[in-house]
Motif scaffolding. Structure first.
Motif, PDB file in Angstrom:
ATOM      1  N   THR A   3      -3.641  23.653  18.595  1.00 43.83           N
ATOM      2  CA  THR A   3      -3.452  24.497  17.422  1.00 43.83           C
ATOM      3  C   THR A   3      -4.584  25.500  17.344  1.00 43.83           C
ATOM      4  N   THR A   4      -4.344  26.554  16.575  1.00 38.89           N
ATOM      5  CA  THR A   4      -5.363  27.605  16.480  1.00 38.89           C
ATOM      6  C   THR A   4      -6.637  27.094  15.828  1.00 38.89           C
ATOM      7  N   THR A   5      -6.491  26.200  14.850  1.00 42.02           N
ATOM      8  CA  THR A   5      -7.685  25.747  14.138  1.00 42.02           C
ATOM      9  C   THR A   5      -8.529  24.806  14.986  1.00 42.02           C
ATOM     10  N   SER A   6      -7.944  24.175  16.003  1.00 42.88           N
ATOM     11  CA  SER A   6      -8.715  23.254  16.834  1.00 42.88           C
ATOM     12  C   SER A   6      -9.108  23.882  18.165  1.00 42.88           C
ATOM     13  N   ARG A  63     -10.210  35.462   2.106  1.00 42.09           N
ATOM     14  CA  ARG A  63     -10.700  34.491   3.077  1.00 42.09           C
ATOM     15  C   ARG A  63     -10.059  34.805   4.423  1.00 42.09           C
ATOM     16  N   MET A  64     -10.871  34.791   5.460  1.00 44.42           N
ATOM     17  CA  MET A  64     -10.385  35.147   6.785  1.00 44.42           C
ATOM     18  C   MET A  64      -9.473  34.056   7.352  1.00 44.42           C
ATOM     19  N   PRO A  65      -8.535  34.426   8.232  1.00 48.57           N
ATOM     20  CA  PRO A  65      -7.649  33.427   8.846  1.00 48.57           C
ATOM     21  C   PRO A  65      -8.452  32.463   9.726  1.00 48.57           C
ATOM     22  N   PRO A  66      -7.964  31.239   9.926  1.00 48.13           N
ATOM     23  CA  PRO A  66      -8.759  30.187  10.579  1.00 48.13           C
ATOM     24  C   PRO A  66      -9.307  30.552  11.947  1.00 48.13           C
ATOM     25  N   SER A  67      -8.465  31.076  12.860  1.00 51.49           N
ATOM     26  CA  SER A  67      -8.956  31.278  14.232  1.00 51.49           C
ATOM     27  C   SER A  67      -9.996  32.396  14.296  1.00 51.49           C
ATOM     28  N   TYR A  68      -9.842  33.437  13.494  1.00 55.06           N
ATOM     29  CA  TYR A  68     -10.841  34.503  13.484  1.00 55.06           C
ATOM     30  C   TYR A  68     -12.138  33.998  12.859  1.00 55.06           C
ATOM     31  N   ARG A  69     -11.996  33.169  11.836  1.00 51.48           N
ATOM     32  CA  ARG A  69     -13.171  32.615  11.149  1.00 51.48           C
ATOM     33  C   ARG A  69     -13.990  31.747  12.118  1.00 51.48           C
ATOM     34  N   GLU A  70     -13.279  30.884  12.876  1.00 51.97           N
ATOM     35  CA  GLU A  70     -13.975  30.008  13.821  1.00 51.97           C
ATOM     36  C   GLU A  70     -14.570  30.806  14.975  1.00 51.97           C
ATOM     37  N   PHE A  71     -13.888  31.870  15.367  1.00 51.83           N
ATOM     38  CA  PHE A  71     -14.419  32.746  16.419  1.00 51.83           C
ATOM     39  C   PHE A  71     -15.766  33.341  15.998  1.00 51.83           C
ATOM     40  N   LEU A  72     -15.837  33.831  14.765  1.00 53.73           N
ATOM     41  CA  LEU A  72     -17.056  34.467  14.284  1.00 53.73           C
ATOM     42  C   LEU A  72     -18.239  33.492  14.288  1.00 53.73           C
ATOM     43  N   GLY A 152      -1.828  29.364   8.020  1.00 55.38           N
ATOM     44  CA  GLY A 152      -2.806  30.256   7.423  1.00 55.38           C
ATOM     45  C   GLY A 152      -3.245  31.388   8.328  1.00 55.38           C
ATOM     46  N   GLU A 153      -2.682  31.445   9.550  1.00 59.65           N
ATOM     47  CA  GLU A 153      -3.075  32.505  10.484  1.00 59.65           C
ATOM     48  C   GLU A 153      -2.429  33.827  10.112  1.00 59.65           C
ATOM     49  N   TRP A 154      -3.172  34.917  10.275  1.00 58.13           N
ATOM     50  CA  TRP A 154      -2.646  36.261  10.094  1.00 58.13           C
ATOM     51  C   TRP A 154      -2.213  36.793  11.456  1.00 58.13           C
ATOM     52  N   ALA A 155      -1.108  37.501  11.460  1.00 57.99           N
ATOM     53  CA  ALA A 155      -0.667  38.121  12.707  1.00 57.99           C
ATOM     54  C   ALA A 155      -1.576  39.295  13.055  1.00 57.99           C
ATOM     55  N   VAL A 156      -1.707  39.544  14.350  1.00 53.97           N
ATOM     56  CA  VAL A 156      -2.458  40.695  14.855  1.00 53.97           C
ATOM     57  C   VAL A 156      -1.460  41.710  15.379  1.00 53.97           C
ATOM     58  N   TYR A 157      -1.666  42.977  15.029  1.00 55.98           N
ATOM     59  CA  TYR A 157      -0.834  44.067  15.544  1.00 55.98           C
ATOM     60  C   TYR A 157      -1.720  45.023  16.337  1.00 55.98           C
ATOM     61  N   ALA A 165       5.228  52.527  23.502  1.00 59.25           N
ATOM     62  CA  ALA A 165       5.948  51.314  23.125  1.00 59.25           C
ATOM     63  C   ALA A 165       5.653  50.997  21.669  1.00 59.25           C
ATOM     64  N   PRO A 166       6.522  50.218  21.011  1.00 58.58           N
ATOM     65  CA  PRO A 166       6.269  49.852  19.616  1.00 58.58           C
ATOM     66  C   PRO A 166       5.008  48.992  19.505  1.00 58.58           C
ATOM     67  N   PRO A 167       4.472  48.839  18.299  1.00 58.96           N
ATOM     68  CA  PRO A 167       3.318  47.950  18.107  1.00 58.96           C
ATOM     69  C   PRO A 167       3.628  46.545  18.614  1.00 58.96           C
ATOM     70  N   GLU A 168       2.614  45.915  19.176  1.00 61.57           N
ATOM     71  CA  GLU A 168       2.772  44.560  19.695  1.00 61.57           C
ATOM     72  C   GLU A 168       2.201  43.571  18.692  1.00 61.57           C
ATOM     73  N   ARG A 169       2.939  42.491  18.480  1.00 63.00           N
ATOM     74  CA  ARG A 169       2.546  41.497  17.487  1.00 63.00           C
ATOM     75  C   ARG A 169       2.101  40.206  18.161  1.00 63.00           C
ATOM     76  N   TYR A 170       1.030  39.634  17.670  1.00 61.65           N
ATOM     77  CA  TYR A 170       0.546  38.321  18.088  1.00 61.65           C
ATOM     78  C   TYR A 170       0.483  37.444  16.838  1.00 61.65           C
ATOM     79  N   ALA A 171       0.890  36.185  16.974  1.00 61.30           N
ATOM     80  CA  ALA A 171       0.989  35.307  15.810  1.00 61.30           C
ATOM     81  C   ALA A 171      -0.360  35.000  15.179  1.00 61.30           C
ATOM     82  N   SER A 172      -1.431  35.140  15.944  1.00 59.13           N
ATOM     83  CA  SER A 172      -2.757  34.804  15.419  1.00 59.13           C
ATOM     84  C   SER A 172      -3.822  35.517  16.230  1.00 59.13           C
ATOM     85  N   PHE A 173      -5.049  35.442  15.748  1.00 58.62           N
ATOM     86  CA  PHE A 173      -6.166  36.050  16.459  1.00 58.62           C
ATOM     87  C   PHE A 173      -6.408  35.348  17.795  1.00 58.62           C
TER      88      PHE A 173
END
Length: 633
Positions: A3-6, A63-72, A152-157, A165-173
């Motif tokens: 998972t993104t948080t782990s 509050r920042m999304p979990p994976s970006y928060r842990e990255f920082l 709780g993850e925010w998508a990245v565009y 090409a159109p914007p690319e979407r990622y489910a999380s950081f």
């Protein structure tokens, strides 16, 4: 699945940094910042404390999304994310984008008037998104606080104008960063001439994965192999695309399937080029010079073979061959398909597939047959999965279940709903004890007694009209496809007959029945060009035995009609299922069938019959249209 948080950021970022450092050429001068990152083998920055992250969140009001928060908390920002983002924001530089780029306005400008809420919300991401790109090659990266998952993850565009090409979407950081790591690899997977090979622990793991996937595919475990090859493809690993494309093509996918690297190798070109060339030929708008784009780096022998094969595919003369016992099965299958027995042809190929041998280690399955005019139409997605699931090439595994046949053993399929739209009217001749190639001698005159090469009905119709200069209202010569209609019968089938004129119609049954029996059926019960009608005539030894015609709500009959075929049983009560019931009765009476798949999707030999109408009599008017193309010029 992790998972993104782990997700454990540190080992991932350390590996990325080390591989980036090792990829830099020793003889090139780097910027001061890159040289420092190379020396310390770290693309990141000092980690952000919890207090620093909290201060950032207070400044931004979220509050920042979990994976970006842990990255920082591991690195407060990042350099060289992929190939086009030089610097990603940390706690200090992240800010709301507020349409600073004007992208929201641009995307809204190109929206249709009936654009839905989802499209407008996607365009608005450039107003509400959190901007992460600080330095980039015209590449925008935002986190979308309104596109939030259950975790709780925010998508990245991301969007770059030069990608068209159109914007690319990622489910999380974390998904975004994994993709950027793959992009870093893919941009280095093919070093320029004279440059050292990009090799490290990750590439060796991936290459081992590709080899394992190759063996899995040959054992029939194509789904697992496909997932592994797709993963290696994202990293740009050689072989992954070429191998994966072979699986994709047999599943019926043709978009962006080019057998990269493998098709330009003279060892594999004889089997892979035909599939590539056939897809090119199927799109007549493509200039032939574009074929060379997919043959970059190919030798003259491969290029010559490509253009020779292209010519054969276009004129319908390409003939797939293979070595050994499988090649012998190919010849038997082609003969079966030639006369419409596509189910038998498929089973012949599948029964011989276990003894097929690849041309080399990058060859997963026979492919050239998909370009063969007779064998190619055998392929369906279900059959492709059966082929891929069959162990072959010296590997062993569990044999798959057989796919169901495509041809009902009757005539009633002609009345099925799925064929109602394009078979609103049809006619056919059945001849007992007559080979399909002998039908033209019974139904045509002069130059028309030779069979054309196998082609679809649309192709045959186009060819028959090409160069025709005269058209008459009284002449009704049918363009028919021929084949076998069971064990003792052959057929001539017209899927797009002319208007039925009951007063001038002349059944070809008598002419077709010399020394045997013949049956003629002409159905227009779903006819869009007039009142519904149906005709049946049966002849033997050159003489009509019985016939009936249902037209204008009336039945006209001659001879002694068997009770099973009595038209009153099918038309007297205006039974909507009368057509099906009558076709079933014909199947039972004569033991005949028509090959559904070959007629509707395959290629069969064709010829043009003599007219199905008598010449006009005294006082009968008709029209003849003559076209003088030379005068028009």
């Amino acid at each position: 699945m992790t998972t993104t948080t782990s997700f454990d950021w540190r080992p991932f970022l350390l590996r990325w940094s080390g591989e980036w450092s090792d990829s830099l050429p020793d003889d090139e001068t780097q910027s001061e910042g890159d040289e420092t990152a190379r020396r310390v083998r770290w693309l990141g920055f000092p980690r952000a404390s919890e207090e620093r992250v909290a201060a950032m969140e207070k400044r931004l009001g979220r509050r920042m999304p979990p994976s970006y928060r842990e990255f920082l908390k591991v690195s407060d920002g990042w350099q060289h994310a992929g190939g086009f983002i030089s610097l990603l924001a940390g706690t200090t530089d992240a800010r709301w984008h507020n349409n600073e780029s004007g992208l929201a306005d641009m995307f809204e400008e190109y929206m249709d008037d009936d654009a839905g809420p989802d499209e407008r919300r996607e365009a608005d991401v450039w107003r509400r998104g959190l901007q992460l790109d600080i330095e980039s090659d015209a590449t925008y990266v935002v986190l979308d606080p309104e596109d939030m998952g259950e975790d709780g993850e925010w998508a990245v565009y991301t969007w770059a104008s030069w990608r068209a090409a159109p914007p690319e979407r990622y489910a999380s950081f974390v998904e975004f960063m994994r993709s950027m790591y793959q992009e870093f690899h893919s941009l280095r997977a093919r070093p320029a001439d004279g440059k050292p090979e990009f090799a490290n622990g990750t590439t060796r793991e991936l290459d081992a994965l590709v080899e394992q996937a190759r063996l899995q595919a040959l054992r029939g475990d194509w789904e697992r192999a496909g997932h592994a090859l797709d993963e290696a493809k994202e990293y740009g690993r050689p072989r992954a695309v070429g191998l994966g494309d072979q699986i994709r093509r047999l599943l019926g996918r043709t978009y962006m399937v080019y057998f990269e690297d493998v098709v330009t190798d003279s060892q594999y070109a004889p089997d892979l080029l035909p599939a590539l060339v056939a897809e090119h030929a199927a799109h007549s708008y493509r200039d032939d010079s574009t074929l060379m784009f997919h043959l970059r780096g190919a030798g003259d022998d491969v290029v010559s073979l490509a253009y020779a094969t292209l010519e054969q595919v276009r004129n319908g003369t390409y003939r797939y061959t293979a070595a050994g016992p499988f090649g012998a099965a190919v010849e038997r299958a082609r003969e079966l398909a030639r006369w419409g027995n596509t189910d038998g042809a498929w089973r012949t190929l599948m029964d011989a597939l276990p003894v097929w041998q690849p041309l080399g280690p990058d060859h997963l399955a026979p492919l050239g047959w998909v370009a063969d005019p007779l064998l190619g139409p055998l392929l369906t997605p279900e059959r492709g999965r059966e082929l891929l699931s069959t162990p072959r090439g010296g590997q062993t595994g569990e044999a798959p279940s057989r796919t169901a046949g495509l041809d009902p053993d009757d005539l009633a399929w002609l009345a099925d709903p799925e064929h109602r739209d394009h078979l609103t009217s049809y006619r056919f001749v059945l001849a007992e004890g007559v080979e399909p190639e002998d039908l033209p001698g019974r139904l045509a005159d002069g130059d028309e007694t030779a069979l054309d090469v196998a082609m679809t009905f649309a192709e045959a119709r186009h060819r028959s009209l090409r160069g025709q200069r005269e058209f008459s209202s009284f002449d009704d010569r049918a363009l028919v496809a021929v084949g076998r209609a069971g064990t003792r019968w052959s057929f001539a089938f017209d899927s797009d007959p002319a208007h039925f004129d009951a007063q001038r119609f002349v059944s070809p049954a008598a002419a077709a029945s010399a020394g045997t029996r013949a049956v003629v059926v002409w159905s227009g019960l779903r006819n869009r060009r007039g009142e519904p009608f149906f005709h049946l005539s049966v002849a033997q030894d050159g003489a009509e035995q019985y016939a009936f015609t249902y037209a204008d709500g009336q039945i006209r009959r001659t001879g002694e009609i068997p009770r099973a075929l009595d038209p009153d049983r099918f038309f007297g009560s205006r039974d909507e299922d009368g057509e099906r019931l009558l076709l079933e009765a014909l199947t039972g009476e004569f033991g005949v069938q028509l090959p559904c798949h070959a007629i509707t999707n395959g290629r069969l030999h064709t010829f043009t019959t003599r007219s199905w109408t008598r010449p006009p009599g005294n006082g009968e008017s008709y029209a003849v249209i003559s076209l003088n193309w030379d005068a028009a010029r």
